[in-house]
Motif scaffolding. Structure first.
Motif, short mmCIF file in Angstrom:
data_model
loop_
_atom_site.label_atom_id
_atom_site.label_comp_id
_atom_site.label_asym_id
_atom_site.label_seq_id
_atom_site.Cartn_x
_atom_site.Cartn_y
_atom_site.Cartn_z
N ARG A 61 0.83 -1.20 0.00
CA ARG A 61 0.00 0.00 0.00
C ARG A 61 0.86 1.26 0.00
NH1 ARG A 61 -3.85 -0.44 5.06
NH2 ARG A 61 -4.92 1.33 4.10
N THR A 62 0.40 2.26 -0.72
CA THR A 62 1.05 3.56 -0.74
C THR A 62 0.45 4.44 0.35
OG1 THR A 62 -0.50 4.27 -2.45
CG2 THR A 62 1.64 3.44 -3.18
N LEU A 63 1.11 5.54 0.64
CA LEU A 63 0.66 6.40 1.73
C LEU A 63 -0.76 6.91 1.52
CD1 LEU A 63 3.92 8.45 2.30
CD2 LEU A 63 2.88 6.85 3.93
N ASP A 64 -1.10 7.26 0.29
CA ASP A 64 -2.41 7.83 0.04
C ASP A 64 -3.54 6.80 0.17
OD1 ASP A 64 -1.45 6.56 -2.24
OD2 ASP A 64 -2.59 7.82 -3.60
N GLU A 65 -3.19 5.52 0.28
CA GLU A 65 -4.20 4.49 0.45
C GLU A 65 -4.57 4.26 1.91
OE1 GLU A 65 -3.75 1.42 -3.19
OE2 GLU A 65 -2.03 1.42 -1.82
N PHE A 66 -3.82 4.86 2.83
CA PHE A 66 -4.12 4.73 4.25
C PHE A 66 -5.11 5.80 4.68
CE2 PHE A 66 -0.15 2.41 4.20
CZ PHE A 66 -0.27 1.49 5.23
N ASP A 67 -5.99 5.45 5.59
CA ASP A 67 -6.79 6.46 6.27
C ASP A 67 -5.86 7.30 7.14
OD1 ASP A 67 -9.80 7.18 7.04
OD2 ASP A 67 -8.59 7.27 8.86
N VAL A 68 -6.15 8.56 7.26
CA VAL A 68 -5.26 9.45 8.01
C VAL A 68 -5.10 9.00 9.46
CG1 VAL A 68 -7.04 11.11 8.70
CG2 VAL A 68 -4.69 11.88 8.35
N SER A 69 -6.07 8.28 9.99
CA SER A 69 -5.98 7.81 11.38
C SER A 69 -4.84 6.83 11.58
CB SER A 69 -7.30 7.16 11.80
OG SER A 69 -7.58 6.01 11.01
N ALA A 70 -4.35 6.21 10.49
CA ALA A 70 -3.25 5.25 10.61
C ALA A 70 -1.95 5.92 11.02
CB ALA A 70 -3.04 4.51 9.28
N PHE A 71 -1.88 7.24 10.91
CA PHE A 71 -0.66 7.97 11.22
C PHE A 71 -0.69 8.60 12.61
CE2 PHE A 71 -1.44 8.49 6.54
CZ PHE A 71 -0.63 7.42 6.16
N VAL A 72 -1.70 8.25 13.38
CA VAL A 72 -1.80 8.65 14.78
C VAL A 72 -1.81 7.36 15.59
CG1 VAL A 72 -3.13 9.85 16.55
CG2 VAL A 72 -3.08 10.73 14.19
N ARG A 73 -0.78 7.14 16.40
CA ARG A 73 -0.59 5.86 17.08
C ARG A 73 -0.38 6.05 18.57
NH1 ARG A 73 -0.74 0.99 13.82
NH2 ARG A 73 -0.96 1.80 11.69
N ARG A 211 2.00 11.34 16.63
CA ARG A 211 1.33 11.87 15.44
C ARG A 211 2.40 12.14 14.40
NH1 ARG A 211 -2.59 16.27 18.60
NH2 ARG A 211 -3.58 14.72 20.00
N ALA A 212 2.33 11.40 13.29
CA ALA A 212 3.36 11.49 12.24
C ALA A 212 2.66 11.48 10.88
CB ALA A 212 4.34 10.33 12.35
N LEU A 213 2.07 12.61 10.52
CA LEU A 213 1.27 12.69 9.30
C LEU A 213 2.14 13.02 8.09
CD1 LEU A 213 -0.80 13.01 11.67
CD2 LEU A 213 -2.23 14.25 10.04
N PRO A 214 2.08 12.17 7.06
CA PRO A 214 2.88 12.41 5.86
C PRO A 214 2.13 13.26 4.85
CG PRO A 214 1.76 10.31 5.67
CD PRO A 214 1.36 10.88 7.02
N LEU A 215 2.82 13.66 3.79
CA LEU A 215 2.15 14.22 2.63
C LEU A 215 1.28 13.14 2.00
CD1 LEU A 215 5.15 16.15 1.02
CD2 LEU A 215 3.29 17.11 2.41
N ARG A 216 0.23 13.56 1.32
CA ARG A 216 -0.68 12.59 0.69
C ARG A 216 -0.11 12.19 -0.68
NH1 ARG A 216 -7.29 13.10 0.54
NH2 ARG A 216 -7.70 10.97 -0.19
N LEU A 217 0.88 11.28 -0.61
CA LEU A 217 1.62 10.89 -1.80
C LEU A 217 1.25 9.49 -2.25
CD1 LEU A 217 5.24 12.03 -0.85
CD2 LEU A 217 3.73 13.13 -2.50
N ASP A 218 1.29 9.27 -3.56
CA ASP A 218 1.21 7.93 -4.12
C ASP A 218 2.63 7.38 -4.11
OD1 ASP A 218 0.84 5.62 -5.55
OD2 ASP A 218 0.49 6.60 -7.49
#
Length: 231
Positions: A61-73, A211-218
């Protein structure tokens, strides 16, 4: 309380061997243009960043395929600061994963190696052996580290590596690093992200929110502004 866990983005900052250099070139300035604008050039895994499965796995999976909640752990911090250069982080160094609070979905590996950032010694960080990475993956946990990654990083050209430091009999890596990246493959193969090059893990508690939110990249990675929030 919110703590910054990110390294500053500056020209010439450390990058993984072979990755593009980082540069921030002025395009416009207040003195000449009335505003400030710069061109940022870097790889997608520069500085404090997150790996998606697509980084290593062709069908990941690429980053843009994750729900944004996946980057808050919710992280459980694992203290490995007693380990030396290129030491193996074996499965017995991990906490009892079955006994973790149900909210915990990430292990934050605290080696203290961020103090070597910007020096050749930064590449000589401790690393997860495959058995430890597989145990984490089986538990469905993400990983965050204050090192260049969960696998060994190649040493600076010409520098000796302490291959004897890899102590786990199930390890498929050497202290020189291995292009198979077994720890990456185990964790990313389980569909979990990896956050690398954190700093300041001593500022947070044993359990904290990352909280580690990336750019919405493919793509397979992105720099992040990582913060730790006390719970």
């Amino acid at each position: 309380m919110v703590h910054d866990l990110s390294h500053p983005v500056v020209d010439g900052m450390p990058t993984y061997p072979g990755d593009p250099p980082v540069s921030t070139d002025a395009v416009a300035t207040h003195a000449t243009d009335g505003y400030r604008l710069a061109r940022l050039s870097c790889g997608t895994h520069a500085g404090t960043h997150i790996d998606a499965p697509a980084h290593i796995l062709p069908d990941g999976r690429t980053l843009d395929e994750f729900d944004v909640s996946a980057f808050v752990r919710v992280c459980r911090r694992v203290d490995c600061r007693d380990l030396g250069p290129r030491a193996a982080i074996t499965a017995d160094r991990l906490p009892d994963l079955d006994a973790l609070d149900d909210a915990v979905d990430c292990l934050a590996v605290w080696t203290g190696w961020d103090t070597h950032w910007g020096t050749p010694a930064y590449r000589d960080h401790p690393h997860l052996v495959p058995a430890a990475a597989e145990r984490i993956a089986d538990a469905g946990l993400a990983v965050a580290l204050d090192t260049a990654g969960p696998d060994p990083t190649p040493p600076v050209d010409g520098a000796p590596a302490d291959t004897a430091s890899v102590a786990d009999a199930s390890s498929e890596t050497t202290a020189d690093g291995d292009a198979n990246w077994p720890a990456h493959r185990a964790i990313l193969g389980a569909g979990e992200p990896i956050v690398e090059n954190l700093r300041n893990l001593g500022a947070v508690g044993t359990t904290f929110e990352l909280r580690a939110l990336p750019l919405r990249l493919d793509g397979g990675g992105s720099p992040v502004r990582a913060v730790g929030v006390e719970r």
